[in-house]
Design a protein around this motif. Structure first.
Motif, PDB file in Angstrom:
ATOM      1  N   SER A 135       0.853  -1.179   0.000  1.00 22.92           N
ATOM      2  CA  SER A 135       0.000   0.000   0.000  1.00 22.92           C
ATOM      3  C   SER A 135       0.887   1.226   0.000  1.00 22.92           C
ATOM      4  CB  SER A 135      -0.928  -0.001   1.219  1.00 22.92           C
ATOM      5  OG  SER A 135      -0.176  -0.009   2.403  1.00 22.92           O
ATOM      6  N   SER A 136       0.288   2.342  -0.170  1.00 20.16           N
ATOM      7  CA  SER A 136       1.058   3.584  -0.184  1.00 20.16           C
ATOM      8  C   SER A 136       1.732   3.778   1.159  1.00 20.16           C
ATOM      9  CB  SER A 136       0.137   4.758  -0.467  1.00 20.16           C
ATOM     10  OG  SER A 136      -0.443   4.611  -1.735  1.00 20.16           O
ATOM     11  N   GLY A 137       2.886   4.382   1.141  1.00 19.36           N
ATOM     12  CA  GLY A 137       3.628   4.602   2.369  1.00 19.36           C
ATOM     13  C   GLY A 137       3.692   6.065   2.754  1.00 19.36           C
ATOM     14  N   LEU A 138       3.669   6.297   4.049  1.00 22.80           N
ATOM     15  CA  LEU A 138       3.827   7.622   4.620  1.00 22.80           C
ATOM     16  C   LEU A 138       4.930   7.510   5.656  1.00 22.80           C
ATOM     17  CD1 LEU A 138       2.986  10.560   5.270  1.00 22.80           C
ATOM     18  CD2 LEU A 138       1.245   9.599   6.778  1.00 22.80           C
ATOM     19  N   VAL A 139       6.021   8.245   5.457  1.00 21.52           N
ATOM     20  CA  VAL A 139       7.147   8.189   6.373  1.00 21.52           C
ATOM     21  C   VAL A 139       7.192   9.490   7.160  1.00 21.52           C
ATOM     22  CG1 VAL A 139       9.651   7.987   6.575  1.00 21.52           C
ATOM     23  CG2 VAL A 139       8.432   6.694   4.814  1.00 21.52           C
ATOM     24  N   ILE A 140       7.205   9.346   8.484  1.00 22.74           N
ATOM     25  CA  ILE A 140       7.340  10.504   9.369  1.00 22.74           C
ATOM     26  C   ILE A 140       8.690  10.384  10.058  1.00 22.74           C
ATOM     27  CG2 ILE A 140       6.408  11.754  11.356  1.00 22.74           C
ATOM     28  CD1 ILE A 140       3.668  10.466  10.694  1.00 22.74           C
ATOM     29  N   GLU A 189      -2.316  17.464   8.605  1.00 24.83           N
ATOM     30  CA  GLU A 189      -1.724  16.755   7.469  1.00 24.83           C
ATOM     31  C   GLU A 189      -2.111  15.280   7.481  1.00 24.83           C
ATOM     32  OE1 GLU A 189       0.557  15.880   4.026  1.00 24.83           O
ATOM     33  OE2 GLU A 189      -0.383  17.707   4.803  1.00 24.83           O
ATOM     34  N   LEU A 190      -2.115  14.661   8.654  1.00 23.41           N
ATOM     35  CA  LEU A 190      -2.521  13.260   8.752  1.00 23.41           C
ATOM     36  C   LEU A 190      -3.992  13.088   8.375  1.00 23.41           C
ATOM     37  CD1 LEU A 190      -0.634  12.246  12.018  1.00 23.41           C
ATOM     38  CD2 LEU A 190      -0.087  11.530   9.675  1.00 23.41           C
ATOM     39  N   LEU A 191      -4.842  13.992   8.828  1.00 22.61           N
ATOM     40  CA  LEU A 191      -6.267  13.927   8.463  1.00 22.61           C
ATOM     41  C   LEU A 191      -6.453  14.088   6.960  1.00 22.61           C
ATOM     42  CD1 LEU A 191      -7.890  15.932  11.390  1.00 22.61           C
ATOM     43  CD2 LEU A 191      -8.267  13.503  10.840  1.00 22.61           C
ATOM     44  N   ARG A 192      -5.692  14.994   6.365  1.00 20.45           N
ATOM     45  CA  ARG A 192      -5.780  15.192   4.913  1.00 20.45           C
ATOM     46  C   ARG A 192      -5.432  13.906   4.177  1.00 20.45           C
ATOM     47  NH1 ARG A 192      -2.911  15.916   0.537  1.00 20.45           N
ATOM     48  NH2 ARG A 192      -0.871  15.796   1.527  1.00 20.45           N
ATOM     49  N   ARG A 193      -4.380  13.249   4.623  1.00 22.22           N
ATOM     50  CA  ARG A 193      -3.967  12.005   3.975  1.00 22.22           C
ATOM     51  C   ARG A 193      -4.932  10.860   4.265  1.00 22.22           C
ATOM     52  NH1 ARG A 193       1.798  11.737   2.328  1.00 22.22           N
ATOM     53  NH2 ARG A 193       2.587  13.866   2.396  1.00 22.22           N
ATOM     54  N   ILE A 249      -7.336   5.507   0.648  1.00 20.32           N
ATOM     55  CA  ILE A 249      -6.503   4.420   0.152  1.00 20.32           C
ATOM     56  C   ILE A 249      -5.734   3.865   1.346  1.00 20.32           C
ATOM     57  CG2 ILE A 249      -6.239   5.312  -2.211  1.00 20.32           C
ATOM     58  CD1 ILE A 249      -3.499   6.409  -1.366  1.00 20.32           C
ATOM     59  N   PRO A 250      -5.421   2.566   1.329  1.00 19.96           N
ATOM     60  CA  PRO A 250      -4.648   2.009   2.449  1.00 19.96           C
ATOM     61  C   PRO A 250      -3.270   2.659   2.512  1.00 19.96           C
ATOM     62  CG  PRO A 250      -5.491   0.264   1.020  1.00 19.96           C
ATOM     63  CD  PRO A 250      -5.747   1.567   0.330  1.00 19.96           C
ATOM     64  N   ILE A 251      -2.919   3.156   3.665  1.00 19.23           N
ATOM     65  CA  ILE A 251      -1.628   3.815   3.840  1.00 19.23           C
ATOM     66  C   ILE A 251      -0.887   3.165   4.997  1.00 19.23           C
ATOM     67  CG2 ILE A 251      -0.466   5.967   4.466  1.00 19.23           C
ATOM     68  CD1 ILE A 251      -2.685   7.493   3.092  1.00 19.23           C
ATOM     69  N   LEU A 296       0.297   8.737  18.905  1.00 19.42           N
ATOM     70  CA  LEU A 296      -1.106   8.961  19.270  1.00 19.42           C
ATOM     71  C   LEU A 296      -1.857   9.723  18.182  1.00 19.42           C
ATOM     72  CD1 LEU A 296      -0.704   9.791  23.050  1.00 19.42           C
ATOM     73  CD2 LEU A 296      -1.786   7.757  22.069  1.00 19.42           C
ATOM     74  N   LEU A 297      -1.219  10.718  17.583  1.00 18.56           N
ATOM     75  CA  LEU A 297      -1.857  11.457  16.484  1.00 18.56           C
ATOM     76  C   LEU A 297      -2.131  10.548  15.289  1.00 18.56           C
ATOM     77  CD1 LEU A 297       0.112  14.825  16.559  1.00 18.56           C
ATOM     78  CD2 LEU A 297      -2.300  14.487  17.135  1.00 18.56           C
ATOM     79  N   ILE A 298      -1.203   9.663  15.018  1.00 15.88           N
ATOM     80  CA  ILE A 298      -1.390   8.700  13.920  1.00 15.88           C
ATOM     81  C   ILE A 298      -2.611   7.833  14.208  1.00 15.88           C
ATOM     82  CG2 ILE A 298      -0.387   6.683  12.786  1.00 15.88           C
ATOM     83  CD1 ILE A 298       2.385   8.058  13.303  1.00 15.88           C
ATOM     84  N   ARG A 299      -2.706   7.353  15.435  1.00 14.13           N
ATOM     85  CA  ARG A 299      -3.839   6.499  15.831  1.00 14.13           C
ATOM     86  C   ARG A 299      -5.154   7.274  15.770  1.00 14.13           C
ATOM     87  NH1 ARG A 299      -4.618   1.141  17.183  1.00 14.13           N
ATOM     88  NH2 ARG A 299      -2.525   1.226  17.942  1.00 14.13           N
ATOM     89  N   GLU A 300      -5.151   8.508  16.311  1.00 14.97           N
ATOM     90  CA  GLU A 300      -6.363   9.329  16.343  1.00 14.97           C
ATOM     91  C   GLU A 300      -6.894   9.640  14.953  1.00 14.97           C
ATOM     92  OE1 GLU A 300      -5.581  12.912  18.521  1.00 14.97           O
ATOM     93  OE2 GLU A 300      -5.124  11.826  20.363  1.00 14.97           O
ATOM     94  N   THR A 301      -6.018   9.717  13.975  1.00 16.14           N
ATOM     95  CA  THR A 301      -6.459  10.073  12.626  1.00 16.14           C
ATOM     96  C   THR A 301      -6.850   8.849  11.799  1.00 16.14           C
ATOM     97  OG1 THR A 301      -4.131  10.240  11.967  1.00 16.14           O
ATOM     98  CG2 THR A 301      -5.258  12.286  12.531  1.00 16.14           C
ATOM     99  N   GLY A 302      -6.810   7.672  12.418  1.00 20.84           N
ATOM    100  CA  GLY A 302      -7.398   6.496  11.793  1.00 20.84           C
ATOM    101  C   GLY A 302      -6.472   5.537  11.078  1.00 20.84           C
ATOM    102  N   PHE A 303      -5.185   5.749  11.139  1.00 22.04           N
ATOM    103  CA  PHE A 303      -4.267   4.825  10.473  1.00 22.04           C
ATOM    104  C   PHE A 303      -4.104   3.568  11.316  1.00 22.04           C
ATOM    105  CE2 PHE A 303      -3.062   8.977   8.822  1.00 22.04           C
ATOM    106  CZ  PHE A 303      -3.079   8.731   7.449  1.00 22.04           C
ATOM    107  N   THR A 304      -4.122   2.407  10.661  1.00 25.42           N
ATOM    108  CA  THR A 304      -4.028   1.145  11.393  1.00 25.42           C
ATOM    109  C   THR A 304      -2.740   0.376  11.111  1.00 25.42           C
ATOM    110  OG1 THR A 304      -5.276   0.025   9.659  1.00 25.42           O
ATOM    111  CG2 THR A 304      -6.529   0.872  11.554  1.00 25.42           C
ATOM    112  N   GLU A 305      -2.101   0.642   9.993  1.00 30.47           N
ATOM    113  CA  GLU A 305      -0.831  -0.008   9.649  1.00 30.47           C
ATOM    114  C   GLU A 305       0.295   0.946  10.041  1.00 30.47           C
ATOM    115  OE1 GLU A 305      -0.173  -3.084   8.380  1.00 30.47           O
ATOM    116  OE2 GLU A 305      -2.303  -3.540   8.528  1.00 30.47           O
ATOM    117  N   VAL A 306       0.822   0.780  11.261  1.00 34.17           N
ATOM    118  CA  VAL A 306       1.817   1.709  11.797  1.00 34.17           C
ATOM    119  C   VAL A 306       3.046   0.931  12.254  1.00 34.17           C
ATOM    120  CG1 VAL A 306       2.264   3.529  13.496  1.00 34.17           C
ATOM    121  CG2 VAL A 306      -0.053   3.225  12.578  1.00 34.17           C
ATOM    122  N   TYR A 307       4.212   1.394  11.809  1.00 35.48           N
ATOM    123  CA  TYR A 307       5.475   0.742  12.125  1.00 35.48           C
ATOM    124  C   TYR A 307       6.466   1.759  12.676  1.00 35.48           C
ATOM    125  CZ  TYR A 307       3.693  -3.069   9.232  1.00 35.48           C
ATOM    126  OH  TYR A 307       2.932  -4.078   8.726  1.00 35.48           O
TER     127      TYR A 307
END
Length: 133
Positions: free
Chosen positions: A43-48, A72-76, A81-83, A103-114
């Protein structure tokens, strides 16, 4: 909610821009007992990147406040699409900055977090710690 951790060793190809957008020295873990082979989902990747000065960077854009990063996380997240999100935190970064980012990543709905780390200085590839509920 109780979070379970799964460690996955992968060779994720991150763009040179993402890897070098900040001076990030990843923490190391010598323990290979908890690592199992696998791949990140296709899936698409987002690197922080979180640098040693607590700067949070996405695609060479700095986010100095939690509200700016959350926007920015909410916008994405609205792209529908799965990110896959990878957090690359410098080992000198403060824990509270990393925790707030997670926590911000979780709050904005992302589930695939590494969370990225390295097993040794001599190995160029990064390994990833997967966060699950």
């Amino acid at each position: 909610m109780k979070a379970n951790l799964l460690i996955v060793s992968v060779a994720l190809t991150l763009s040179t821009c993402e890897r070098q957008s900040s001076d990030v020295t990843l923490p190391m873990s010598a323990s290979s007992a908890l690592i199992q082979s696998g791949k990140l989902p296709c899936s698409s990747g987002l690197v922080i990147n979180i640098d040693q000065h607590e700067g949070r960077i996405i695609a060479e854009r700095h986010f100095d406040s939690d509200s700016a990063l959350k926007a920015e996380l909410l916008r994405r997240a609205t792209l529908k699409i799965p990110i896959t999100v990878v957090v690359r935190a410098d080992r000198r970064a403060r824990y509270d900055t990393i925790a707030k980012t997670m926590l911000l990543i979780r709050e904005t709905g992302f589930t695939e977090v590494y969370l990225a780390f390295r097993r040794s200085e001599s190995l160029p590839d990064e390994d990833y710690l997967r966060f699950r509920e």
